[in-house]
Write an enzyme that holds these catalytic residues in place. Structure first.
Site, PDB file in Angstrom:
ATOM      1  N   ASP A  55       0.814  -1.223   0.000  1.00 16.89           N
ATOM      2  CA  ASP A  55       0.000   0.000   0.000  1.00 16.89           C
ATOM      3  C   ASP A  55       0.842   1.266   0.000  1.00 16.89           C
ATOM      4  O   ASP A  55       2.046   1.214   0.240  1.00 16.89           O
ATOM      5  CB  ASP A  55      -0.839   0.048   1.286  1.00 16.89           C
ATOM      6  CG  ASP A  55      -1.990  -0.907   1.223  1.00 16.89           C
ATOM      7  OD1 ASP A  55      -2.496  -1.153   0.116  1.00 16.89           O
ATOM      8  OD2 ASP A  55      -2.376  -1.416   2.296  1.00 16.89           O
ATOM      9  N   TYR A 113       6.413 -10.252   6.408  1.00 15.47           N
ATOM     10  CA  TYR A 113       6.280  -8.817   6.667  1.00 15.47           C
ATOM     11  C   TYR A 113       6.776  -8.521   8.076  1.00 15.47           C
ATOM     12  O   TYR A 113       6.554  -9.325   8.985  1.00 15.47           O
ATOM     13  CB  TYR A 113       4.810  -8.381   6.582  1.00 15.47           C
ATOM     14  CG  TYR A 113       4.250  -8.226   5.182  1.00 15.47           C
ATOM     15  CD1 TYR A 113       4.317  -6.993   4.534  1.00 15.47           C
ATOM     16  CD2 TYR A 113       3.640  -9.292   4.531  1.00 15.47           C
ATOM     17  CE1 TYR A 113       3.781  -6.835   3.263  1.00 15.47           C
ATOM     18  CE2 TYR A 113       3.107  -9.138   3.249  1.00 15.47           C
ATOM     19  CZ  TYR A 113       3.184  -7.910   2.626  1.00 15.47           C
ATOM     20  OH  TYR A 113       2.667  -7.744   1.367  1.00 15.47           O
TER      21      TYR A 113
END
Lengths: 250, 250
Positions: A55, A113
């Site tokens: 994002d 992540y």
């Protein structure tokens, strides 16, 4: 007959000033900037397929992408030329020929992540773009550590997925969430077979609410069972999140 | 009679977007930004005296400054309020009452600066503002390590001082220059009783010329003896330099 070649690329970027990985008509995306540089260099239109669509504001240490092109590329020279053309906040780290069967997105077995949280009162000014500054006197690490356990395993993560993804199922498996102390706070490392849109940030947001007693531990199961985004806490900010590694089977 | 109090402050800042420490009429300085915040908060004009005047783009982990004010300050509350007002690239780390005899600049016994160099081909995009990217295939670490030795000790550093400083003597003592390997390259740690205007960056610039064979090792003595800035190599860029620590006698 054109004998096309497939190439695999590993990329690091500081997502601060970009609209995210995926190309968008009106704004600067990482994908768009790299495709433009490749096209200028190779004099061919190039379409990059990335492993993970980070994002706006999310960073990457090990994004992977592939592209196909008729020409044979001298990889070390191309890396050097690309990095010369790209802005300094995007760096191509590796470029290698790969098998026709390789697919950066569909071939990914697991993704890693990291989410970085600064809990001390005074932020290190050099890390301000790469940490979520979450200073709250009610913070209790044991609550957060307990909360983590609820998310590990195979679950329907619909409550923790923002609308905007294009996937059919919201069932995913998280193999690992581990907590690592570091300067000013800690990072949470996530490894899973896939992550829904804003899923890591939504999980972190809920874990932090649990850590300060704003949500009960027992509420996490209720949230998972609800399968409704409206019940979860706010997403943690993009700047603390890094796409670190994509693992492939071969 | 006003019973004034003296306070000592420790400050970290990312120098990237500032014109340097020292206040200037037309541009953003670290000193100016902090003085303005202090004045707004304390409703008194405040003049900060800093230990080292870092140049435009130079960073600090441990800048020290003092100021005098009639009021008694509740230090923890003031730090919190100041950091709330200051931009995120400047952070007040400590604020403590100090003796009347303390002087941030004149009381400094030694100063420590670190200069960070990235020698690998591909730069880490997250360190682009905090490293000098010096990639040269001719680079030889042993030459640089030999070169360091010429600068340690008491010398007239006039060749390595840019005009613009306001000091009478250009004799300084460097107690230590040490080399520490780190991700992508190394840092040089300098400790001395004082450094002239751009002295660290000029020394680093010359050491790097020596490291790639552009200057001979023996030229360093000639340069020191010349006492003329025109003979030295170019200054290494500001972004690699950090003011790390000011040591005081007491």
């Amino acid at each position: 007959m054109v004998n096309s070649k497939k190439y695999r690329m590993c990329i690091a970027y500081d997502g601060t000033r970009y609209s995210g990985w995926q190309i968008q008509p009106t704004s600067d995306s990482i994908q768009g900037v790299i495709e433009h540089a490749l096209q200028t260099l190779l004099k061919e239109p190039v379409r990059l397929i990335g492993a993970g669509r980070t994002d706006a504001g999310v960073h990457a240490l090990g994004q992977v992408a592939h592209f196909t092109i008729p020409a044979h590329l001298e990889c070390p020279r191309i890396i050097y030329a690309l990095n010369g053309m790209l802005p300094y906040d995007i760096r191509i780290q590796e470029l290698t020929p790969t098998l026709d069967s390789f697919h950066a997105q569909y071939g990914a077995r697991t993704k890693e992540y990291h989410y970085h949280i600064w809990i001390e009162k005074t932020m290190n000014p050099f890390l301000r773009l790469y940490r979520y500054h979450f200073h709250d006197t009610r913070f209790q690490l044991p609550l957060l550590q307990e909360g983590i356990k609820y998310f590990i395993g195979t679950h329907d993560f619909a409550t923790f997925a923002n609308l905007g993804g294009s996937v059919k199922s919201s069932v995913r498996t998280i193999y690992r969430i581990s907590l690592h102390p570091q300067e000013g706070g800690f990072r949470l490392e996530f490894e899973g077979n896939g992550f829904l849109y804003k899923m890591v940030r939504n999980i972190v947001g809920t874990l932090l609410e649990v850590s300060i007693g704003k949500k009960q531990l027992s509420a996490i199961n209720t949230l998972l069972e609800a399968k409704d985004r409206r019940y979860a806490g706010p997403a943690a900010p993009a700047k603390g999140l890094f796409l670190v590694k994509i693992n492939y089977s071969n």
